[in-house]
Design an enzyme around this catalytic site. Structure first.
Site, PDB file in Angstrom:
ATOM      1  N   ASN A  38       0.823  -1.284   0.069  1.00 36.50           N
ATOM      2  CA  ASN A  38       0.004  -0.093  -0.004  1.00 36.50           C
ATOM      3  C   ASN A  38       0.779   1.189  -0.055  1.00 36.50           C
ATOM      4  O   ASN A  38       2.074   1.249  -0.106  1.00 36.50           O
ATOM      5  CB  ASN A  38      -0.922  -0.033   1.226  1.00 36.50           C
ATOM      6  CG  ASN A  38      -0.183  -0.079   2.549  1.00 36.50           C
ATOM      7  OD1 ASN A  38       0.615   0.850   3.036  1.00 36.50           O
ATOM      8  ND2 ASN A  38      -0.606  -1.024   3.311  1.00 36.50           N
ATOM      9  N   ARG A  39       0.249   2.428  -0.117  1.00 33.72           N
ATOM     10  CA  ARG A  39       1.102   3.644  -0.036  1.00 33.72           C
ATOM     11  C   ARG A  39       1.580   4.266   1.062  1.00 33.72           C
ATOM     12  O   ARG A  39       2.024   5.350   1.180  1.00 33.72           O
ATOM     13  CB  ARG A  39      -0.097   4.711  -0.828  1.00 33.72           C
ATOM     14  CG  ARG A  39      -0.553   4.313  -2.044  1.00 33.72           C
ATOM     15  CD  ARG A  39      -1.452   5.335  -2.561  1.00 33.72           C
ATOM     16  NE  ARG A  39      -2.134   4.984  -3.888  1.00 33.72           N
ATOM     17  CZ  ARG A  39      -1.604   4.881  -5.015  1.00 33.72           C
ATOM     18  NH1 ARG A  39      -0.485   5.452  -5.165  1.00 33.72           N
ATOM     19  NH2 ARG A  39      -2.426   4.400  -6.044  1.00 33.72           N
TER      20      ARG A  39
END
Length: 231
Positions: A38-39
């Protein structure tokens, strides 16, 4: 502010306390070269670890893959996957308090491929997913050795407070820090954050501020909590 609250001379109000902090994403391998992630940048969790250490706590930071330097005075344990992160957290226990700021992947590939999955024209690989361990719930529900204070993070894109309250009830933790990570927020990878601190009794709406300022405010709340415990 920390300086105002501890102006009575208690410069290190968390001296003697052991704290566990998680930060960053997890990487869940698909094959030797690909993974699910994820970011998350890890900036908020790292800032929290630094703020707690500044108040005198002995801090273990369990970090997923990031490009960040370990904060001064903090012991960092680097991990990749959610399973690795859970094992590192369990190894760090017992602690007085635990703050789970990491953005742990909810799922992993059920069976990691031993070799790189080759691209074949007209064919798409099928990935079967399995649920990752719930680190926050696991520690919150410990029958023995549970930290006195367990804080989770809720990264949401809509109905922030409602989803945060639901997570607080479901996970069994003491506080939830709920923040907006929608496309317009700039939270993931950015330097600012806007959060709500949720307990079973209260909702605090903190103004948008730097992640360092969020960390310092949260560290102050943690110190206040343990002041009450000691009293």
């Amino acid at each position: 502010a920390i300086v105002d609250f501890f102006a009575n001379g208690a410069e290190k109000p968390l001296q003697g306390r052991k704290m566990l902090v998680t930060a960053g994403p997890t990487h869940e391998p698909i094959d030797p070269v690909r993974y699910i992630a994820n970011r998350s940048s890890g900036k908020q969790g790292y800032a929290i670890a630094a703020a707690l250490a500044d108040l005198g706590a002995e801090v273990t930071l369990v970090s997923g893959p990031t490009r960040l330097e370990a904060p001064r005075g903090v012991t960092r344990k680097s991990v990749e996957s959610a399973k690795d992160m859970l094992a590192a957290c369990e190894a760090a226990l017992p602690v007085d308090g635990a703050i789970f700021a990491a953005a742990v992947a909810d799922w992993r590939v059920e069976t990691e491929a031993d070799q790189k999955i080759k691209k074949r024209d007209g064919e798409l690989p099928s990935l079967s997913l399995a649920e990752n361990p719930d680190i926050l719930a696991t520690v919150s529900r410990l029958k023995s050795g549970r930290p006195a204070l367990v804080v989770g993070f809720a990264a949401e894109t809509e109905t922030i407070i409602e989803n945060g309250k639901a997570k607080l009830a479901k996970k069994g933790c003491d506080w939830i820090v709920a923040n907006d990570v929608g496309n317009e927020s700039g939270t993931f990878g950015g330097d600012d954050n806007q959060v709500f601190l949720l307990t079973n009794e209260t909702v605090e709406d903190w103004p948008k501020q730097s992640k360092d300022a969020v960390a310092q405010t949260l560290a102050t709340r943690v110190a206040q909590f343990f002041q009450g415990v000691d009293a």
